[in-house]
Design a protein around this motif. Structure first.
Motif, PDB file in Angstrom:
ATOM      1  N   GLU A 275       0.458  -1.487  -0.370  1.00 21.32           N
ATOM      2  CA  GLU A 275       0.033   0.067  -0.304  1.00 21.32           C
ATOM      3  C   GLU A 275       0.540   1.583  -0.259  1.00 21.32           C
ATOM      4  OE1 GLU A 275      -3.277  -0.005  -0.229  1.00 21.32           O
ATOM      5  OE2 GLU A 275      -3.879  -2.147  -0.044  1.00 21.32           O
ATOM      6  N   LYS A 276       2.075   1.822  -0.452  1.00 17.87           N
ATOM      7  CA  LYS A 276       2.406   2.995  -0.864  1.00 17.87           C
ATOM      8  C   LYS A 276       1.881   3.468  -1.309  1.00 17.87           C
ATOM      9  CE  LYS A 276       6.913  -0.497  -1.881  1.00 17.87           C
ATOM     10  NZ  LYS A 276       8.150  -0.713  -2.576  1.00 17.87           N
ATOM     11  N   PHE A 277       2.523   4.807  -1.454  1.00 20.72           N
ATOM     12  CA  PHE A 277       1.791   6.608  -1.547  1.00 20.72           C
ATOM     13  C   PHE A 277       1.643   6.626  -2.861  1.00 20.72           C
ATOM     14  CE2 PHE A 277       2.086  10.387  -2.875  1.00 20.72           C
ATOM     15  CZ  PHE A 277       0.826  11.229  -2.083  1.00 20.72           C
ATOM     16  N   LEU A 278       2.527   6.011  -4.030  1.00 19.04           N
ATOM     17  CA  LEU A 278       2.254   6.351  -5.578  1.00 19.04           C
ATOM     18  C   LEU A 278       1.330   5.302  -6.112  1.00 19.04           C
ATOM     19  CD1 LEU A 278       6.123   6.404  -6.538  1.00 19.04           C
ATOM     20  CD2 LEU A 278       4.057   7.905  -5.859  1.00 19.04           C
ATOM     21  N   ASP A 279       1.034   3.685  -5.105  1.00 24.87           N
ATOM     22  CA  ASP A 279       0.495   3.466  -5.803  1.00 24.87           C
ATOM     23  C   ASP A 279      -0.936   3.756  -4.761  1.00 24.87           C
ATOM     24  OD1 ASP A 279       1.770   1.253  -6.549  1.00 24.87           O
ATOM     25  OD2 ASP A 279       2.216   0.000  -4.320  1.00 24.87           O
ATOM     26  N   THR A 280      -1.321   3.768  -4.263  1.00 26.10           N
ATOM     27  CA  THR A 280      -2.390   4.928  -3.333  1.00 26.10           C
ATOM     28  C   THR A 280      -2.837   5.825  -4.485  1.00 26.10           C
ATOM     29  OG1 THR A 280      -1.813   4.182  -1.162  1.00 26.10           O
ATOM     30  CG2 THR A 280      -3.595   5.998  -1.605  1.00 26.10           C
ATOM     31  N   LEU A 281      -2.030   6.545  -5.043  1.00 25.59           N
ATOM     32  CA  LEU A 281      -2.028   7.741  -5.837  1.00 25.59           C
ATOM     33  C   LEU A 281      -2.538   7.377  -6.944  1.00 25.59           C
ATOM     34  CD1 LEU A 281      -1.381  10.427  -5.405  1.00 25.59           C
ATOM     35  CD2 LEU A 281       0.545  10.904  -6.939  1.00 25.59           C
ATOM     36  N   ARG A 282      -2.447   6.237  -7.161  1.00 27.89           N
ATOM     37  CA  ARG A 282      -2.711   5.905  -8.815  1.00 27.89           C
ATOM     38  C   ARG A 282      -4.408   5.195  -8.583  1.00 27.89           C
ATOM     39  NH1 ARG A 282       2.207   3.403  -9.521  1.00 27.89           N
ATOM     40  NH2 ARG A 282       1.796   1.944  -8.734  1.00 27.89           N
ATOM     41  N   LYS A 283      -4.230   4.832  -7.432  1.00 30.54           N
ATOM     42  CA  LYS A 283      -6.146   4.064  -7.558  1.00 30.54           C
ATOM     43  C   LYS A 283      -6.227   5.122  -6.994  1.00 30.54           C
ATOM     44  CE  LYS A 283      -4.221   1.315  -4.329  1.00 30.54           C
ATOM     45  NZ  LYS A 283      -4.311  -0.716  -2.949  1.00 30.54           N
ATOM     46  N   LYS A 284      -6.761   5.994  -6.209  1.00 28.96           N
ATOM     47  CA  LYS A 284      -7.774   6.446  -6.183  1.00 28.96           C
ATOM     48  C   LYS A 284      -7.627   7.810  -6.897  1.00 28.96           C
ATOM     49  CE  LYS A 284      -7.734   4.482  -2.014  1.00 28.96           C
ATOM     50  NZ  LYS A 284      -8.785   4.035  -1.612  1.00 28.96           N
ATOM     51  N   LEU A 285      -7.362   8.970  -7.787  1.00 27.17           N
ATOM     52  CA  LEU A 285      -7.149   9.554  -8.527  1.00 27.17           C
ATOM     53  C   LEU A 285      -7.390   8.881  -9.991  1.00 27.17           C
ATOM     54  CD1 LEU A 285      -4.431  12.160  -7.415  1.00 27.17           C
ATOM     55  CD2 LEU A 285      -7.038  11.595  -6.791  1.00 27.17           C
ATOM     56  N   LEU A 286      -6.894   7.192 -10.112  1.00 29.19           N
ATOM     57  CA  LEU A 286      -7.654   6.876 -11.537  1.00 29.19           C
ATOM     58  C   LEU A 286      -6.541   7.425 -12.676  1.00 29.19           C
ATOM     59  CD1 LEU A 286     -11.418   7.280 -11.502  1.00 29.19           C
ATOM     60  CD2 LEU A 286      -9.925   5.299 -10.076  1.00 29.19           C
ATOM     61  N   TRP A 287      -5.472   7.611 -12.153  1.00 25.88           N
ATOM     62  CA  TRP A 287      -4.049   7.455 -12.914  1.00 25.88           C
ATOM     63  C   TRP A 287      -4.226   6.513 -14.361  1.00 25.88           C
ATOM     64  CZ3 TRP A 287       0.282  10.437 -10.184  1.00 25.88           C
ATOM     65  CH2 TRP A 287      -0.252  11.783  -9.946  1.00 25.88           C
ATOM     66  N   GLY A 288      -3.606   7.023 -15.163  1.00 23.33           N
ATOM     67  CA  GLY A 288      -3.171   6.014 -16.412  1.00 23.33           C
ATOM     68  C   GLY A 288      -5.254   5.159 -16.471  1.00 23.33           C
ATOM     69  N   GLU A 289      -6.282   5.739 -15.739  1.00 23.75           N
ATOM     70  CA  GLU A 289      -7.165   4.804 -17.169  1.00 23.75           C
ATOM     71  C   GLU A 289      -7.605   5.628 -17.799  1.00 23.75           C
ATOM     72  OE1 GLU A 289      -9.216   2.499 -14.972  1.00 23.75           O
ATOM     73  OE2 GLU A 289      -7.733   2.008 -13.262  1.00 23.75           O
ATOM     74  N   ASP A 290      -8.188   4.737 -18.980  1.00 20.30           N
ATOM     75  CA  ASP A 290      -9.112   5.316 -20.113  1.00 20.30           C
ATOM     76  C   ASP A 290      -9.751   4.228 -20.497  1.00 20.30           C
ATOM     77  OD1 ASP A 290      -9.330   6.527 -22.488  1.00 20.30           O
ATOM     78  OD2 ASP A 290      -7.033   7.112 -22.642  1.00 20.30           O
ATOM     79  N   LYS A 291     -11.152   4.706 -20.665  1.00 19.72           N
ATOM     80  CA  LYS A 291     -11.627   4.013 -21.279  1.00 19.72           C
ATOM     81  C   LYS A 291     -11.773   3.535 -22.741  1.00 19.72           C
ATOM     82  CE  LYS A 291     -16.058   4.985 -17.829  1.00 19.72           C
ATOM     83  NZ  LYS A 291     -17.179   5.527 -17.478  1.00 19.72           N
ATOM     84  N   ARG A 292     -10.769   4.167 -23.207  1.00 22.38           N
ATOM     85  CA  ARG A 292     -10.970   3.489 -24.941  1.00 22.38           C
ATOM     86  C   ARG A 292      -9.914   2.700 -25.041  1.00 22.38           C
ATOM     87  NH1 ARG A 292      -8.064   9.309 -26.300  1.00 22.38           N
ATOM     88  NH2 ARG A 292      -7.120   8.778 -24.436  1.00 22.38           N
TER      89      ARG A 292
END
Length: 293
Positions: A275-292
């Motif tokens: 549960e590292k900060f960068l992992d949390t950042l990606r999960k909570k802010l949906l970084w890298g998520e793209d429905k395309r």
């Protein structure tokens, strides 16, 4: 090991969380105490089948090795006012929604909680801010610490306020805005972020000054060293303005000089490899998520 447990509310998932926590404790046999108000709530809902010691202030936490917060990020912020300068690591079990600070999800309790007994965790040291001003009520001294941010904002008016800001005695700017946020790295993912401030990683030795809806669009968020002594003075059409330390709000007379600085101690948050900060950042802010994709 001595463990203190704190929570603020009873939610639908509280029963499941408490059951899982106590099941792990049943195997490792730590000494456990509950915050008194939370203990009463759990007793009223028949979630405890035995009696436990209780605590009600930071003064009663000497000798504890771990502080567990059960709730959302707001509960974690309140937990910091209990721990203060005692250097007790805080572990957050998320019973809320976002969970930037309370990173242990209830479905992972049985996997992650045993790691505190095995020493398989890291400490993330977090900066705190403290507020002082002339005429300060001594009753507020136990609550004058902010893990996320100190914010000044308007009260009883739709008009903007003027916040004269000085850094280390030097004049910076007079912000004409709805308010001003002084954020720690921990708070950079909170209110400051929603007002356009940058995200800081927890280990950065900086603070962020973020105006709230400034009238002058040239007034941008500013990153400063965390050892900066900050002075704010608010002018307004009203006699008072609001100051919040995380979620705790007080009213202060206008033209009062507010003195904000970093505390001489930090808060230690428990961080697991999973549960590292960068992992949390990606999960909570949906970084890298793209429905395309």
């Amino acid at each position: 090991m001595k463990i203190a447990i704190y929570g603020q509310y009873y939610k639908e998932n509280t029963e499941e969380i408490i059951a899982k926590v106590l099941a792990v404790f049943g195997y490792y046999k730590p000494q456990v105490a509950f915050e008194s108000n939370f203990y009463d709530v759990l007793k009223e809902n028949n979630l405890l089948n035995e009696d436990f010691p209780v605590f009600s202030s930071h003064k009663e936490l000497d000798g504890y090795n771990m502080f567990i917060s059960i709730g959302g990020d707001g509960t974690m912020l309140r937990a910091a006012t209990y721990v203060r300068d005692k250097n007790i690591p805080i572990l957050g079990i998320n019973a809320g929604r976002l969970g930037f600070l309370a990173t242990v999800q209830q479905e992972h309790i049985e996997d992650l909680l045993p790691l505190i007994f095995e020493g398989k965790y890291k400490i993330s040291s977090r900066t705190l801010l403290t507020l002082d001003y002339d005429g300060k009520d001594k009753a507020l001294e136990d609550l004058d610490y902010a893990l996320n941010e100190v914010t000044v904002s308007r009260k009883d008016t739709t008009s903007m306020i003027t916040i004269e800001t000085c850094l280390n005695g030097d004049y910076l700017n007079s912000y004409w805005a709805d308010g001003l946020i002084i954020s720690t790295p921990t708070g950079s993912t909170g209110y400051s972020l929603s007002c356009g401030g940058p995200i800081l990683t927890p280990e950065v030795n900086s603070l962020v000054i973020t105006p709230i809806a400034p009238h002058n669009l040239n007034a941008r968020p500013l990153v400063i060293p965390d050892d900066t002594f900050i002075e704010l003075k608010v002018s307004s059409r009203e006699e008072q303005h609001l100051v919040s330390l995380d979620s705790r709000i007080i009213s202060i007379d206008v033209e009062t000089t507010l003195r904000i600085r970093k505390t001489d101690f930090n808060i230690n948050l428990v961080e697991f490899p999973q549960e590292k900060f960068l992992d949390t950042l990606r999960k909570k802010l949906l970084w890298g998520e793209d429905k395309r994709n």
